[in-house]
Design a protein around this motif. Structure first.
Motif, PDB file in Angstrom:
ATOM      1  N   ASN A  90       0.816  -1.221   0.000  1.00 25.01           N
ATOM      2  CA  ASN A  90       0.000   0.000   0.000  1.00 25.01           C
ATOM      3  C   ASN A  90       0.847   1.267   0.000  1.00 25.01           C
ATOM      4  O   ASN A  90       0.316   2.366   0.163  1.00 25.01           O
ATOM      5  CB  ASN A  90      -0.919   0.017   1.231  1.00 25.01           C
ATOM      6  CG  ASN A  90      -1.896  -1.141   1.230  1.00 25.01           C
ATOM      7  OD1 ASN A  90      -2.486  -1.460   0.201  1.00 25.01           O
ATOM      8  ND2 ASN A  90      -2.053  -1.788   2.365  1.00 25.01           N
ATOM      9  N   LEU A  91       2.166   1.117  -0.173  1.00 19.39           N
ATOM     10  CA  LEU A  91       3.061   2.270  -0.103  1.00 19.39           C
ATOM     11  C   LEU A  91       3.087   3.001  -1.447  1.00 19.39           C
ATOM     12  O   LEU A  91       3.749   2.570  -2.390  1.00 19.39           O
ATOM     13  CB  LEU A  91       4.479   1.815   0.275  1.00 19.39           C
ATOM     14  CG  LEU A  91       5.524   2.911   0.448  1.00 19.39           C
ATOM     15  CD1 LEU A  91       5.153   3.842   1.594  1.00 19.39           C
ATOM     16  CD2 LEU A  91       6.909   2.312   0.693  1.00 19.39           C
ATOM     17  N   ASP A  92       2.357   4.107  -1.530  1.00 15.93           N
ATOM     18  CA  ASP A  92       2.316   4.857  -2.787  1.00 15.93           C
ATOM     19  C   ASP A  92       2.519   6.349  -2.590  1.00 15.93           C
ATOM     20  O   ASP A  92       2.481   7.110  -3.556  1.00 15.93           O
ATOM     21  CB  ASP A  92       0.991   4.608  -3.519  1.00 15.93           C
ATOM     22  CG  ASP A  92      -0.222   5.012  -2.694  1.00 15.93           C
ATOM     23  OD1 ASP A  92      -0.060   5.638  -1.615  1.00 15.93           O
ATOM     24  OD2 ASP A  92      -1.357   4.709  -3.120  1.00 15.93           O
ATOM     25  N   THR A  93       2.744   6.792  -1.348  1.00 18.69           N
ATOM     26  CA  THR A  93       2.851   8.222  -1.069  1.00 18.69           C
ATOM     27  C   THR A  93       4.032   8.503  -0.156  1.00 18.69           C
ATOM     28  O   THR A  93       4.310   7.733   0.774  1.00 18.69           O
ATOM     29  CB  THR A  93       1.556   8.738  -0.399  1.00 18.69           C
ATOM     30  OG1 THR A  93       0.458   8.533  -1.295  1.00 18.69           O
ATOM     31  CG2 THR A  93       1.656  10.216  -0.048  1.00 18.69           C
ATOM     32  N   MET A  94       4.733   9.602  -0.428  1.00 19.98           N
ATOM     33  CA  MET A  94       5.799  10.079   0.450  1.00 19.98           C
ATOM     34  C   MET A  94       5.486  11.500   0.897  1.00 19.98           C
ATOM     35  O   MET A  94       4.951  12.298   0.123  1.00 19.98           O
ATOM     36  CB  MET A  94       7.161  10.072  -0.263  1.00 19.98           C
ATOM     37  CG  MET A  94       8.320  10.504   0.653  1.00 19.98           C
ATOM     38  SD  MET A  94       9.936  10.590  -0.194  1.00 19.98           S
ATOM     39  CE  MET A  94       9.912  12.303  -0.765  1.00 19.98           C
ATOM     40  N   ILE A  95       5.820  11.801   2.150  1.00 18.19           N
ATOM     41  CA  ILE A  95       5.708  13.162   2.649  1.00 18.19           C
ATOM     42  C   ILE A  95       7.075  13.598   3.157  1.00 18.19           C
ATOM     43  O   ILE A  95       7.725  12.878   3.922  1.00 18.19           O
ATOM     44  CB  ILE A  95       4.659  13.278   3.768  1.00 18.19           C
ATOM     45  CG1 ILE A  95       3.270  12.931   3.206  1.00 18.19           C
ATOM     46  CG2 ILE A  95       4.646  14.681   4.365  1.00 18.19           C
ATOM     47  CD1 ILE A  95       2.147  13.054   4.205  1.00 18.19           C
ATOM     48  N   CYS A  96       7.522  14.765   2.700  1.00 21.18           N
ATOM     49  CA  CYS A  96       8.797  15.338   3.131  1.00 21.18           C
ATOM     50  C   CYS A  96       8.508  16.500   4.079  1.00 21.18           C
ATOM     51  O   CYS A  96       7.735  17.408   3.743  1.00 21.18           O
ATOM     52  CB  CYS A  96       9.608  15.812   1.927  1.00 21.18           C
ATOM     53  SG  CYS A  96      11.190  16.561   2.389  1.00 21.18           S
ATOM     54  N   LEU A  97       9.139  16.473   5.248  1.00 24.20           N
ATOM     55  CA  LEU A  97       8.825  17.423   6.313  1.00 24.20           C
ATOM     56  C   LEU A  97       9.719  18.665   6.307  1.00 24.20           C
ATOM     57  O   LEU A  97       9.919  19.277   7.356  1.00 24.20           O
ATOM     58  CB  LEU A  97       8.916  16.725   7.676  1.00 24.20           C
ATOM     59  CG  LEU A  97       8.030  15.491   7.854  1.00 24.20           C
ATOM     60  CD1 LEU A  97       8.183  14.923   9.251  1.00 24.20           C
ATOM     61  CD2 LEU A  97       6.582  15.819   7.579  1.00 24.20           C
ATOM     62  N   GLY A  98      10.228  19.053   5.156  1.00 26.23           N
ATOM     63  CA  GLY A  98      10.887  20.346   5.064  1.00 26.23           C
ATOM     64  C   GLY A  98      12.396  20.324   5.074  1.00 26.23           C
ATOM     65  O   GLY A  98      13.038  19.296   5.282  1.00 26.23           O
ATOM     66  N   ASP A  99      12.970  21.512   4.852  1.00 22.16           N
ATOM     67  CA  ASP A  99      14.404  21.694   4.646  1.00 22.16           C
ATOM     68  C   ASP A  99      14.880  20.817   3.494  1.00 22.16           C
ATOM     69  O   ASP A  99      15.835  20.039   3.617  1.00 22.16           O
ATOM     70  CB  ASP A  99      15.205  21.416   5.923  1.00 22.16           C
ATOM     71  CG  ASP A  99      15.248  22.637   6.842  1.00 22.16           C
ATOM     72  OD1 ASP A  99      14.628  23.656   6.515  1.00 22.16           O
ATOM     73  OD2 ASP A  99      15.913  22.554   7.891  1.00 22.16           O
ATOM     74  N   ILE A 100      14.226  20.986   2.348  1.00 22.66           N
ATOM     75  CA  ILE A 100      14.652  20.259   1.160  1.00 22.66           C
ATOM     76  C   ILE A 100      15.900  20.905   0.568  1.00 22.66           C
ATOM     77  O   ILE A 100      16.623  20.272  -0.198  1.00 22.66           O
ATOM     78  CB  ILE A 100      13.528  20.193   0.108  1.00 22.66           C
ATOM     79  CG1 ILE A 100      13.095  21.599  -0.327  1.00 22.66           C
ATOM     80  CG2 ILE A 100      12.351  19.413   0.659  1.00 22.66           C
ATOM     81  CD1 ILE A 100      12.023  21.605  -1.415  1.00 22.66           C
ATOM     82  N   THR A 101      16.165  22.163   0.921  1.00 18.56           N
ATOM     83  CA  THR A 101      17.338  22.878   0.430  1.00 18.56           C
ATOM     84  C   THR A 101      18.210  23.299   1.600  1.00 18.56           C
ATOM     85  O   THR A 101      17.793  23.241   2.757  1.00 18.56           O
ATOM     86  CB  THR A 101      16.931  24.146  -0.352  1.00 18.56           C
ATOM     87  OG1 THR A 101      16.366  25.108   0.561  1.00 18.56           O
ATOM     88  CG2 THR A 101      15.910  23.838  -1.427  1.00 18.56           C
ATOM     89  N   GLU A 102      19.407  23.743   1.278  1.00 19.78           N
ATOM     90  CA  GLU A 102      20.290  24.301   2.309  1.00 19.78           C
ATOM     91  C   GLU A 102      20.178  25.824   2.352  1.00 19.78           C
ATOM     92  O   GLU A 102      20.103  26.405   3.431  1.00 19.78           O
ATOM     93  CB  GLU A 102      21.741  23.894   2.027  1.00 19.78           C
ATOM     94  CG  GLU A 102      22.757  24.481   2.995  1.00 19.78           C
ATOM     95  CD  GLU A 102      22.605  24.007   4.439  1.00 19.78           C
ATOM     96  OE1 GLU A 102      23.259  24.576   5.327  1.00 19.78           O
ATOM     97  OE2 GLU A 102      21.819  23.066   4.684  1.00 19.78           O
ATOM     98  N   ASN A 103      20.127  26.454   1.171  1.00 22.81           N
ATOM     99  CA  ASN A 103      20.135  27.919   1.134  1.00 22.81           C
ATOM    100  C   ASN A 103      19.032  28.514   0.260  1.00 22.81           C
ATOM    101  O   ASN A 103      19.132  29.663  -0.166  1.00 22.81           O
ATOM    102  CB  ASN A 103      21.496  28.413   0.633  1.00 22.81           C
ATOM    103  CG  ASN A 103      22.617  28.061   1.603  1.00 22.81           C
ATOM    104  OD1 ASN A 103      22.567  28.447   2.767  1.00 22.81           O
ATOM    105  ND2 ASN A 103      23.609  27.319   1.126  1.00 22.81           N
ATOM    106  N   SER A 104      18.001  27.730  -0.030  1.00 17.98           N
ATOM    107  CA  SER A 104      16.850  28.218  -0.822  1.00 17.98           C
ATOM    108  C   SER A 104      17.223  28.664  -2.227  1.00 17.98           C
ATOM    109  O   SER A 104      16.523  29.494  -2.819  1.00 17.98           O
ATOM    110  CB  SER A 104      16.154  29.391  -0.103  1.00 17.98           C
ATOM    111  OG  SER A 104      15.770  29.065   1.196  1.00 17.98           O
ATOM    112  N   SER A 105      18.285  28.119  -2.790  1.00 15.58           N
ATOM    113  CA  SER A 105      18.660  28.518  -4.147  1.00 15.58           C
ATOM    114  C   SER A 105      17.798  27.773  -5.163  1.00 15.58           C
ATOM    115  O   SER A 105      17.285  26.676  -4.898  1.00 15.58           O
ATOM    116  CB  SER A 105      20.131  28.220  -4.416  1.00 15.58           C
ATOM    117  OG  SER A 105      20.347  26.835  -4.556  1.00 15.58           O
TER     118      SER A 105
END
Length: 285
Positions: A90-105
């Motif tokens: 049933n694994l079809d979704t991922m959630i990322c809890l932020g800070d995907i970047t280091e410096n928002s570039s």
């Protein structure tokens, strides 16, 4: 003269603290632009009973972080999911809890977008939801436009997923702000489903983690109250790279703080790269 200096010391300390913090990040404190009046917490789907599911969770990827001792295990991450996805049908979704970047570039946002696309191509993951972290709203960058054009998700939102409501909060500024909190109160009041809250900043965790948590005590108490009164089961957060912190507000309402997706071996942090599977057994509630 001595007495004058004694009076000045508290003022000098305040000035030092203010000079250490770039307050311009507070420009997006309410989560949405003034001309956006749609409450993205409101769920239109009809109520359904919860069904079992598995959910992939990551936090604090920090693409292009080059601090001492930082390392990544992206290949192992993809290999692990491909090798084990049959164990989680049933694994079809991922959630990322932020800070995907280091410096928002822009380059870092694009790296995350490529990472997200590769995950969909190589695994059974079909939906990826992303929330903002404090590293994703750096001042003097195009982070707001990049979020809209590259990430293509609301500042905050709620979705109904297999009978459970997911509330994805924008706590990048260490607060929800008045608008977001008001909309959250309104939405949860009308929502009969069990709820899971997702946030970059921890809600509380435990007394020793107050520095890493939401900064407004009154706001924190209001969110805890919402969790307890309105069928909140879990509050999931990142930010604290060490992670793996479990704290219960009531026997049925729990906070869990996840560890960082990247690893670090340094004087300041000793962490291993981590990702998580959340399994909901609906029959056992």
């Amino acid at each position: 003269r001595y007495l004058d200096m004694k009076r000045l010391l508290p003022l000098l300390m305040i000035l030092f603290i203010l000079s250490s913090c770039n307050l311009s990040i507070l420009q997006v404190i309410d989560g949405k632009k003034a001309d956006e009046d749609r409450n993205t917490f409101m769920i239109q789907e009809a109520f359904e009973s919860p069904t079992s599911f598995s959910l992939l969770l990551v936090t604090d990827i920090h693409f292009d972080r080059h601090d001492n001792g930082v390392y990544y295990r992206n290949n192992q991450f993809f290999d692990w999911i491909q090798e084990n996805q049959s164990d989680f049908p049933n694994l079809d979704t991922m959630i990322c809890l932020g800070d995907i970047t280091e410096n928002s570039s822009t380059e870092e946002f694009n790296r995350y977008a490529s990472f997200r696309n590769d995950l969909i191509k190589k695994t059974n993951i079909r939906e990826i939801l992303t929330i903002k972290g404090n590293h994703d709203i750096r001042p003097d960058t195009n982070h707001m436009a990049d979020w809209k054009n590259i990430i293509r998700q609301p500042e905050y939102q709620a979705v109904a997923y297999k009978g459970i409501s997911f509330y994805l909060l924008n706590t990048a500024n260490r607060t929800l702000g008045k608008t977001q909190l008001k909309e959250l109160q309104e939405a949860t009041k009308q929502d009969p489903r069990p709820k899971i809250f997702f946030s970059h900043m921890p809600l509380y965790g435990k007394p020793s983690l107050v520095y890493f948590a939401l900064q407004d005590n009154q706001e924190r108490e209001e969110i805890i109250s919402l969790l307890v009164r309105r069928r909140g089961m879990l509050f999931l957060a990142g930010h604290h790279h060490q992670g793996d912190v479990l704290y219960s507000f009531t026997p049925t309402t729990t906070e869990f703080i996840l560890g960082a997706f990247h690893g670090r071996d340094s004087l300041f942090e000793q962490t291993k790269p981590r990702w998580y599977i959340l399994d909901l057994d609906a029959e056992a509630k």
